[in-house]
Enzyme design. Structure first.
Site, PDB file in Angstrom:
ATOM      1  N   SER A   1      -5.963  -0.200  13.651  1.00  0.00           N
ATOM      2  CA  SER A   1      -6.709   0.940  14.055  1.00  0.00           C
ATOM      3  C   SER A   1      -7.721   0.936  15.372  1.00  0.00           C
ATOM      4  O   SER A   1      -7.770  -0.117  15.856  1.00  0.00           O
ATOM      5  CB  SER A   1      -7.957   1.038  12.647  1.00  0.00           C
ATOM      6  OG  SER A   1      -9.214   1.659  13.300  1.00  0.00           O
TER       7      SER A   1
ATOM      8  N   GLY B   1       0.597  -1.151   0.209  1.00  0.00           N
ATOM      9  CA  GLY B   1      -0.057   0.062  -0.024  1.00  0.00           C
ATOM     10  C   GLY B   1       0.646   1.189   0.012  1.00  0.00           C
ATOM     11  O   GLY B   1       0.780   1.970   0.767  1.00  0.00           O
ATOM     12  N   ALA B   2       1.808   1.868  -0.632  1.00  0.00           N
ATOM     13  CA  ALA B   2       2.870   2.346  -0.740  1.00  0.00           C
ATOM     14  C   ALA B   2       2.551   3.284  -1.912  1.00  0.00           C
ATOM     15  O   ALA B   2       3.303   4.324  -1.945  1.00  0.00           O
ATOM     16  CB  ALA B   2       3.780   1.998  -0.639  1.00  0.00           C
TER      17      ALA B   2
ATOM     18  N   TYR C   1     -14.564  -4.951   8.902  1.00  0.00           N
ATOM     19  CA  TYR C   1     -13.390  -3.804   9.526  1.00  0.00           C
ATOM     20  C   TYR C   1     -13.191  -3.903  10.893  1.00  0.00           C
ATOM     21  O   TYR C   1     -11.161  -4.114  10.900  1.00  0.00           O
ATOM     22  CB  TYR C   1     -13.580  -2.572   9.125  1.00  0.00           C
ATOM     23  CG  TYR C   1     -12.153  -1.785   8.980  1.00  0.00           C
ATOM     24  CD1 TYR C   1     -11.452  -1.369   8.080  1.00  0.00           C
ATOM     25  CD2 TYR C   1     -12.075  -0.500  10.549  1.00  0.00           C
ATOM     26  CE1 TYR C   1     -10.478  -1.071   8.019  1.00  0.00           C
ATOM     27  CE2 TYR C   1     -11.042  -0.093  10.428  1.00  0.00           C
ATOM     28  CZ  TYR C   1     -10.077   0.523   8.910  1.00  0.00           C
ATOM     29  OH  TYR C   1      -8.607   0.810   8.724  1.00  0.00           O
TER      30      TYR C   1
ATOM     31  N   GLY D   1      -1.515   7.792   0.526  1.00  0.00           N
ATOM     32  CA  GLY D   1      -1.625   7.833   1.586  1.00  0.00           C
ATOM     33  C   GLY D   1      -0.569   7.571   2.881  1.00  0.00           C
ATOM     34  O   GLY D   1       0.368   8.117   2.104  1.00  0.00           O
ATOM     35  N   ILE D   2      -0.392   7.261   3.882  1.00  0.00           N
ATOM     36  CA  ILE D   2       0.439   7.134   4.451  1.00  0.00           C
ATOM     37  C   ILE D   2       1.474   6.082   4.235  1.00  0.00           C
ATOM     38  O   ILE D   2       2.616   6.374   4.771  1.00  0.00           O
ATOM     39  CB  ILE D   2      -0.403   6.292   5.806  1.00  0.00           C
ATOM     40  CG1 ILE D   2      -1.157   5.255   6.024  1.00  0.00           C
ATOM     41  CG2 ILE D   2      -1.277   7.550   6.916  1.00  0.00           C
ATOM     42  CD1 ILE D   2      -0.956   4.799   7.495  1.00  0.00           C
ATOM     43  N   GLY D   3       1.248   5.199   3.007  1.00  0.00           N
ATOM     44  CA  GLY D   3       1.978   4.334   2.983  1.00  0.00           C
ATOM     45  C   GLY D   3       2.597   5.211   1.664  1.00  0.00           C
ATOM     46  O   GLY D   3       4.392   4.924   2.080  1.00  0.00           O
TER      47      GLY D   3
END
Length: 280
Positions: free
Chosen positions: A138, A10-11, A164, A14-16
């Site tokens: 989370s 997930g790069a 989730y 966002g945060i990735g």
């Protein structure tokens, strides 16, 4: 000084993306496991341009397809001699019950099972690199109430947020299991809450879920801020004694993921699910 080899899912946003950029600035060799290779190439060129670090690599990986995860792991097995940091960052929430290519409920597959498979496929490289495993969880884990007889949400009404929350709870179960089982072999593991980050998360939600995200938007933090705890866990020295911990704002925090029996049950069930792929 040896290069730190970091693998991250997930790069591309966002945060990735912010995590990959920050670690590239610290001269890590970054292997980005991504579904969209075209977008990843744009991000790769951006990171190289900013950091002058050319050790940025793209590995195709669709977390909704276990064969793709196996192929990514096999690529890494032939590309590197050891992995020092594995950041399981990618995840998602889905408004409706969907199934992955392999027939698993999508929230469970993308947030937990695919990363569980990736870890087990890469285990020889992780052991050789005395790796840190970093799982982006989370605070939603607090609403997770797993039913181990219905992990795929086929026997009860599907709820996007409950599914989730359960998956994020499993991120912490997985973290603690790795710390317990593989700590003596030199592998440490950490879970974290990045904060309420202003990214594309939840854009597919409808109804009250969509309204909730809209109401929360003014209180959200930037992706750069949200990445700080992940970056800290990937780079801080002398934190192995906190392996198995759940972190918020770079500090160990309390968690509701304390059920050891549930943790062991999840491990055993997950191993059964990935068994056909371990020799792929």
């Amino acid at each position: 000084m040896p290069i730190t080899t970091t693998v991250i899912t997930g790069a591309t946003s966002g945060i990735g993306k912010e995590t990959a950029l920050a670690l590239a600035k610290k001269d890590h060799a970054i292997y980005m496991l991504v579904r969209d290779t075209q977008k990843a190439e744009e991000i790769r060129q951006e990171i190289i341009s900013i950091t002058k670090n050319k050790n940025i690599y793209i590995v195709p990986c669709n977390l909704a397809d276990m064969e793709s995860v196996c192929n990514a792991a096999n690529t890494l097995m032939h590309s590197v001699t050891a992995i020092n940091v594995l950041i399981n960052n990618a995840g998602g929430i889905f408004a409706d019950r969907l199934e992955s290519k392999d027939g698993y409920e999508m929230t469970f597959a993308v947030n937990h099972l695919s990363h569980f498979l990736l870890f087990n496929k890469l285990l020889p490289l992780l052991q050789k690199g005395q790796a840190r495993i970093i799982n982006v969880s989370s605070e939603a884990h607090r609403i997770g109430k797993p039913d181990f007889n219905d992990l795929q949400w086929t026997k009860r009404p599907y709820s996007a947020w409950k599914a989730y929350g359960m998956a994020k709870l499993f991120n912490i179960y997985f973290t603690r299991a790795v710390a317990t089982r593989f700590g003596p072999k030199g592998i440490s593991a950490f879970a974290l809450h990045p904060g309420l980050v202003n990214t594309g998360f939840g854009t597919g939600l409808t109804g009250m879920g969509k309204v909730l995200m809209w109401l929360l938007r003014p209180f959200m933090i930037s992706a750069e801020t949200g990445a700080r705890t992940t970056i800290y866990l990937a780079t801080a020295s002398r934190i192995d004694s906190k392996s198995g911990g759940y972190f918020k704002n770079r500090h160990v925090a309390s968690t509701s993921a304390t059920d050891e029996n549930g943790r062991n049950m999840l491990w055993d069930l997950s191993m059964e699910m990935i068994a056909p792929f371990l020799t792929a």
